[in-house]
Motif scaffolding. Structure first.
Motif, mmCIF file in Angstrom:
data_model
loop_
_atom_site.group_PDB
_atom_site.id
_atom_site.type_symbol
_atom_site.label_atom_id
_atom_site.label_comp_id
_atom_site.label_asym_id
_atom_site.label_seq_id
_atom_site.Cartn_x
_atom_site.Cartn_y
_atom_site.Cartn_z
ATOM 1 N N ARG A 59 2.747 6.326 -11.409
ATOM 2 C CA ARG A 59 4.664 5.956 -11.551
ATOM 3 C C ARG A 59 4.420 6.062 -12.617
ATOM 4 N N HIS A 60 3.728 5.513 -13.728
ATOM 5 C CA HIS A 60 4.063 5.509 -15.426
ATOM 6 C C HIS A 60 3.782 6.957 -15.918
ATOM 7 N N ILE A 61 2.739 8.187 -15.164
ATOM 8 C CA ILE A 61 2.059 9.574 -15.447
ATOM 9 C C ILE A 61 2.832 10.146 -14.921
ATOM 10 N N GLY A 62 3.839 9.839 -13.995
ATOM 11 C CA GLY A 62 4.993 10.860 -13.250
ATOM 12 C C GLY A 62 4.701 11.420 -12.224
ATOM 13 N N CYS A 63 3.705 10.261 -11.475
ATOM 14 C CA CYS A 63 3.282 11.115 -10.193
ATOM 15 C C CYS A 63 4.293 9.987 -8.736
ATOM 16 N N ASP A 64 4.156 10.562 -7.803
ATOM 17 C CA ASP A 64 4.802 10.412 -6.497
ATOM 18 C C ASP A 64 3.063 9.221 -5.795
ATOM 19 N N VAL A 65 3.936 8.206 -5.425
ATOM 20 C CA VAL A 65 3.030 7.086 -5.180
ATOM 21 C C VAL A 65 3.659 6.539 -4.726
ATOM 22 N N GLU A 66 2.889 5.957 -2.974
ATOM 23 C CA GLU A 66 3.323 5.152 -1.937
ATOM 24 C C GLU A 66 2.575 3.870 -1.490
ATOM 25 N N LEU A 67 2.362 3.025 -1.541
ATOM 26 C CA LEU A 67 1.810 1.626 -1.648
ATOM 27 C C LEU A 67 2.315 1.252 -0.058
ATOM 28 N N SER A 68 1.185 2.222 0.977
ATOM 29 C CA SER A 68 0.994 2.194 2.291
ATOM 30 C C SER A 68 -0.331 1.972 3.513
ATOM 31 N N CYS A 69 0.128 1.289 4.903
ATOM 32 C CA CYS A 69 -1.413 1.048 5.537
ATOM 33 C C CYS A 69 -1.096 2.031 7.168
ATOM 34 N N ALA A 70 -0.020 2.367 6.706
ATOM 35 C CA ALA A 70 0.735 3.702 8.273
ATOM 36 C C ALA A 70 -0.342 4.777 8.290
ATOM 37 N N ALA A 130 -10.687 -6.773 5.393
ATOM 38 C CA ALA A 130 -8.534 -6.568 5.863
ATOM 39 C C ALA A 130 -8.824 -5.210 5.534
ATOM 40 N N LEU A 131 -9.030 -4.425 5.394
ATOM 41 C CA LEU A 131 -8.853 -3.181 5.823
ATOM 42 C C LEU A 131 -9.058 -2.256 7.397
ATOM 43 N N GLY A 132 -9.732 -3.142 7.787
ATOM 44 C CA GLY A 132 -9.705 -2.871 9.398
ATOM 45 C C GLY A 132 -10.083 -1.663 10.145
ATOM 46 N N ALA A 133 -9.313 -1.339 10.680
ATOM 47 C CA ALA A 133 -9.002 -0.051 11.743
ATOM 48 C C ALA A 133 -8.909 1.333 10.439
ATOM 49 N N LEU A 134 -8.338 0.705 9.610
ATOM 50 C CA LEU A 134 -7.564 1.824 8.354
ATOM 51 C C LEU A 134 -8.746 2.604 7.894
ATOM 52 N N ALA A 135 -10.024 1.629 8.177
ATOM 53 C CA ALA A 135 -11.592 2.811 7.138
ATOM 54 C C ALA A 135 -11.927 3.742 8.312
ATOM 55 N N GLU A 136 -11.864 3.280 9.288
ATOM 56 C CA GLU A 136 -12.187 4.806 9.836
ATOM 57 C C GLU A 136 -11.725 5.882 10.037
ATOM 58 N N GLN A 137 -9.876 5.824 9.884
ATOM 59 C CA GLN A 137 -9.228 6.854 8.790
ATOM 60 C C GLN A 137 -9.485 7.332 7.809
#
Lengths: 254, 205
Positions: free
Chosen positions: B20-31, B55-62
């Motif tokens: 955000r400090h460098i002006g980048c749109d960023v989203e914190l998400s696990c969706a 903790a990463l679980g199924a997101l790892a594959e994606q």
């Protein structure tokens, strides 16, 4: 080559930075977020924020402080003071702290170190030790808890080694005898601990001159030096410190 | 939009703050939709390897799947270590296997963790590290490091009594063992470089 770290310490009470002499006689030194950002701009390698009130009420304040610091400061910082549980550590890390230091709670419950290390990695877990020279046993230091107010029978060097074994990733070693005196670090203490452990040791308490910082690194074997008074009140800048050390062949990030 | 993977480990907020400090749109998400639609993915990490992987679980594959399709991926610290095949931190664990190599303990005989600012030699052909000069100090905090055997990966090294990989790049997959979000101006420049890579890739896709 890994550089020696120069770490200003910000003791925080009621949302203000204060610095005492021998843990007493508090004197106001400014807004913690502002001071932290200024140190970052000046080239500090890292910051330490210690909540010296550490009450239930101040805990919420310190989380908010961590969030604000993390929005404005892009160097690592450690937060400590009254932290007792893995959940509190989690909250502070998630709020933006790089590391969390524990002191009294680790003495009461050493598993706090191992549980935190296994969950967050040991690089997040700083064991803070307040050390006082033992009157009964010359050449030994005793661990003090509850902001230094309560001496224990625990030997500092043994506790440091035990802390490493349990999972602490770093030791923040404060000499209560030297703290705030500006008469130099207790390098016998620093040497005894750095010889006994393999994790980094931050020497704290007693910095008054540039030579003191050099001595803590060379004689004390410290990986990092912590200071408050000498930089808060403008005696030296971070750049002064690093230029001095570099001239004496100590690797610094400058 | 860059998506920083939120998987219940420390330091995720610092990474978002720095973007955000460098002006980048960023989203914190696990969706999963956010991961699918992101222009780039950041896998942060302050955690033990095993904890982070579970903790990463199924997101790892994606994450692996979108990275193999060409979406820019940046791993930081443990997030970087997870790009490799395996780790031996507190037991044996599998990583994402995007880069050949294993995460092993830093050899004894020196202070561990490797904690603080160390000088990284910056190869000219590593886009992530461009525009900073030929060497720069970055902030490290780790006890394990990744040994890579991947001949398709470019590697930048630091000296900790041996040549230790500090950053890798393999096609669209980037990683830093150090923390760019905690490495002052030079670190912010690395995040800016990743942001620029993501913007460019989004245009050409």
């Amino acid at each position: 080559m890994l550089t020696r770290r120069i770490i200003p310490c910000l003791d925080v009470k009621d949302n203000r930075v204060v610095k005492g002499i021998n843990f007493l006689n508090l004197r106001d030194a400014g807004d913690p977020v502002e001071l932290g950002a200024r140190y970052s701009d000046m080239g500090a390698d890292e910051l330490v924020f210690l909540d010296i009130t550490a009450t239930i009420r101040s805990r919420k304040t310190i989380v908010e402080l961590v969030e604000k610091v993390a929005e404005n400061v892009f160097i690592p910082f450690t937060v400590g003071g009254g932290i007792q549980t893995v959940e509190q550590i989690d909250e502070l890390l998630r709020s933006g702290a790089e590391k969390v230091s524990v002191n009294t709670a680790a003495v009461a419950n050493p598993e706090l170190l191992s549980e935190s290390a296994q969950r967050f990695g040991n690089q997040c877990v700083v064991l803070a030790i307040d050390a006082r020279r033992s009157k009964e046993k010359p050449g030994k230091w005793q661990v003090c808890i509850k902001a230094g107010s309560e001496p224990t029978d625990i030997d500092v060097v043994e506790w440091a080694a035990k802390g490493e074994e349990l999972g602490a990733g770093e030791i923040l070693l404060t000499s209560m005898d030297a703290d705030g005196t500006k008469a130099g670090y207790d390098n016998e203490l620093n040497k005894a601990v750095t010889d006994a452990v393999n994790i980094p040791v931050i020497a704290s308490g007693g910095a008054g001159t540039l030579e003191h910082l050099y001595d803590a690194i060379v004689d004390g074997g410290a990986d990092a030096v912590l200071m408050a008074s000498i930089t808060h009140f403008g005696n030296y800048t971070i750049r002064n410190i690093k230029e001095y050390l570099r001239e004496k062949d100590i690797a610094v990030n400058l | 939009m860059i998506v920083v993977i939120d998987y219940n480990v420390g330091n995720v907020k610092s990474v978002c703050n720095a973007f955000r400090h460098i002006g980048c749109d960023v989203e914190l998400s696990c969706a999963p939709e956010a991961v699918e639609n992101a222009t780039g993915i950041v896998l942060p990490g302050v955690a033990a390897f095993g904890y982070a992987v579970s903790a990463l679980g199924a997101l790892a594959e994606q994450i692996k799947e979108v990275a193999l399709r060409g979406k820019p991926l940046l791993g930081i610290c443990v997030g970087y270590q997870m790009l490799f095949d395996t780790s031996s931190e507190y037991g044996q664990h599998n990583g994402l296997g995007l880069i050949e190599g294993s995460v092993v303990p830093i050899p004894a005989g020196r202070v561990i963790p490797h904690m603080g600012w160390n000088l990284v030699k910056l190869p000219e052909d590593m886009e992530l590290l461009a525009g900073i000069g030929s060497e720069k100090h970055f902030y490290f905090a780790h006890s394990f490091y990744a040994e890579t055997s991947d001949r398709h990966a470019k590697v930048a090294y630091t000296d900790y009594g041996f040549n230790m990989p500090a950053s890798v790049q393999k096609m669209n997959i980037y990683g830093t063992q150090f923390h760019p979000e905690k490495s002052g101006e030079a670190g912010l420049k690395i995040l800016q470089n990743f942001y620029d890579i993501c913007k460019r890739e989004a245009l050409t896709c």
